[in-house]
Design an enzyme around this catalytic site. Sequence first.
Site, PDB file in Angstrom:
ATOM      1  N   THR A 109      88.303  24.705 -60.025  1.00  0.00           N
ATOM      2  CA  THR A 109      87.558  23.562 -60.549  1.00  0.00           C
ATOM      3  C   THR A 109      86.069  23.873 -60.505  1.00  0.00           C
ATOM      4  O   THR A 109      85.626  24.758 -59.781  1.00  0.00           O
ATOM      5  CB  THR A 109      87.791  22.287 -59.722  1.00  0.00           C
ATOM      6  N   ASP A 110      85.289  23.131 -61.266  1.00  0.00           N
ATOM      7  CA  ASP A 110      83.852  23.152 -61.036  1.00  0.00           C
ATOM      8  C   ASP A 110      83.569  22.303 -59.800  1.00  0.00           C
ATOM      9  O   ASP A 110      84.463  21.656 -59.250  1.00  0.00           O
ATOM     10  CB  ASP A 110      83.093  22.640 -62.259  1.00  0.00           C
ATOM     11  N   TRP A 111      82.337  22.304 -59.354  1.00  0.00           N
ATOM     12  CA  TRP A 111      81.959  21.659 -58.091  1.00  0.00           C
ATOM     13  C   TRP A 111      82.410  20.191 -58.066  1.00  0.00           C
ATOM     14  O   TRP A 111      81.889  19.359 -58.797  1.00  0.00           O
ATOM     15  CB  TRP A 111      80.444  21.742 -57.920  1.00  0.00           C
ATOM     16  N   ALA A 112      83.425  19.919 -57.250  1.00  0.00           N
ATOM     17  CA  ALA A 112      83.944  18.557 -57.048  1.00  0.00           C
ATOM     18  C   ALA A 112      84.446  17.910 -58.329  1.00  0.00           C
ATOM     19  O   ALA A 112      84.569  16.685 -58.392  1.00  0.00           O
ATOM     20  CB  ALA A 112      82.891  17.663 -56.389  1.00  0.00           C
ATOM     21  N   SER A 113      84.773  18.699 -59.351  1.00  0.00           N
ATOM     22  CA  SER A 113      85.193  18.075 -60.615  1.00  0.00           C
ATOM     23  C   SER A 113      86.548  17.389 -60.506  1.00  0.00           C
ATOM     24  O   SER A 113      86.854  16.490 -61.300  1.00  0.00           O
ATOM     25  CB  SER A 113      85.213  19.109 -61.748  1.00  0.00           C
TER      26      SER A 113
END
Length: 748
Positions: free
Chosen positions: A279-283
Amino acid sequence: MKSIKLIATALISVFIGSCSSQKETPEAIIENKVDSLLNLMTLEEKLGQMNQLSPYNLEELAKRIRKGEVGSILNVVNPEEINKIQEVALNESRLGIPILVARDVIHGYKTIFPIPLGQAATFNPEIAEQGARVAAIEASSDGIRWTFAPMIDVSRDPRWGRIAESCGEDPYLSAVIGAAMVKGYQGESLNAPTAIAACAKHFVAYGAAEGGRDYNSTFIPERVLRNVYLPPFKAAVDAGCATFMTSFNDNDGVPSTANSFVLKDVLRKEWKYDGMVVTDWASALEMINHGFCTDEKDAAEKSVNAGVDMEMVSETFIKHLKQSITDKKVAMETIDNAVRNILRLKYRLGLFDNPYVVTPQSVKYAEKHLQTARTAVEQSAILLKNANQTLPLTDKVKTLAVIGPMADAPYEQMGTWVFDGEKAHTQTPLMAIKQMYGNQVKVIFEKGLEYSRDKNTKGISRAVNAARQADAVVVFVGEESILSGEAHSLANLNLQGAQSLLIKELSATGKPVITVVMAGRQLAITKEVEASNAVLYSFHPGTMGGPAIADILFGKVNPSGKTPVTFPRISGQVPIYYAQHNTGRPANPTEMLIDDIPVEAGQTSIGCRSFYLDAGNSPLFPFGYGLSYTTFEYSSLTLSSEKLTTQDSLSVSFTLKNTGHYDGTEVVQLYIQDKTGSVTRPVKELKRFQRITLKAGESKQVSLSIPVSELAFWGYDMKFEVEPGDFRLWVGTNSSEGLTKDFSVSAL
């Protein structure tokens, strides 16, 4: 704990011995290792492998590693600390699985290269590959084995700050440059100590964020997704990209982190991808904000069921997926497949055999690295205007006024996403001009403005006085690094602060004004171009920007960069890009503009066409545009055949001549239009490009070849195929001009 590790090692050895006796491939051996280790893991340990953290406390991190709760970390760059972390993972956790250490190394680690948009301006995949290779060598020396690059989002809106990280607006250019970056990061073999795993991001269509506002939604139908936004990612798969990252945006209402169509149907099933998806940061967690998930557990379930393997920092997987297994909301097979992808990557990187950093290493800022970065700047700088051969500067210039907030801004010229570059190592234009050419010209320096957003005009009068004393003026303007990149979107693409006024006042002195723009995006600089005798554009050039730009100004280097994006006349024209569709009423170049319209003109008197009354339809500079100190002439265009079948290959030949007085490099470009399709097609599409270097007066026969199969697209019935019909081809110096010929394609 040690006995368990010995058992694990023994089991893996049995598998290896069995594989060796059957002469299985290295990949088959890795698969057996993965399966044998997976069989020893508890559910909690599997979820731990799916968990990536950005640690703030190394003692707390060590505790969690001992319990098997961490598979990867990011943002630790101290090699001694990384070795301690690996020591804990290997010797104090139950199964001794190494930690994958990641970092954003976007356009250099210590030696900073031009931003990716600048690297794309070289139209040279070798430069992109070399830049990524240097970054990998330097980053791996500190224990970093995974980076979140290249960003290959097709980007057609400069309001979006992350266009700086992109390879521009064109799918083909983005595919070629992106694939080269993958090869550079990963090197000849992933298990080499200087290889770092690349990560193709952001999957997918993030570059089309509505209004150019970061993190915003996109509305890209499947056909456009496949024809425009997916091709660079397919090229990354073909180049062996080790990992993919989901994007922040939702597309047509579905957040990318839970989009099973792109993650499973396209990436896994169609493209047969066996790498790892993060995932992207906390996506994952942010899907609650999207309104797509009710809570953290729901977010975790939808992410892994869609095909995500690892979660970056938000920890919904490790907190909730055990219960999801119990609730039968997630299948154990899904978890096993995710962990299998993670372990496979760690084995491919050789982390089980060589987990530690060998220190110290003196590869940072190596002379070879600096020279490679300098060459990248030389090839990326774009000459946009050169009236009356203002450039290069000659010996007639005895006194040179160097003006502007970007002339001596070592931090700012490095650009966005520079976590590890050091401004003390950055060579600025002012520094370089004084050191390299100070014996030829007297240099008078006045900033005029303290920084790019500065509205205080008190210093402009001093800059004007300096200009009056000089034979020529070089004014360095643009954007500070903070104005582009993630979360740095703009509604107004004009130069910030009083920079435009500074250029206007300098122009009023009557002295030749050379404007050098260093920025993270294409800006709307119509007035500034008009007020300048010459304009050189350098997307944030990095560590070696100064020497390269100085050599261009004084003619030691002939500029050859080309615009990887279309430059708008004013902000309101965006998004503006060359591969547009024609519409039923395309613009007429002679359309009447707002100041030419008679009072009380009739409703239809100015033509009912697709254009802006106040800006027309043409850009300030088209895609692929860039001047040289010399001139090039194209002639004698021939095709191998004007009647082809879908199984043929088209060969294109023409003569390129350097008709000027300088040796130079031209980026020849080949565009094709499918005149009629089952769905409307772009007016032009880039299909090939090549850098050709010629001495003054030299001619060369240039040949480019393209299989007809590369004219395929996703048509009305959503089949990817070449549609027989009539085509037009151009070869030339940019997307707006060139020699042209027609040809046809028929079915077999």
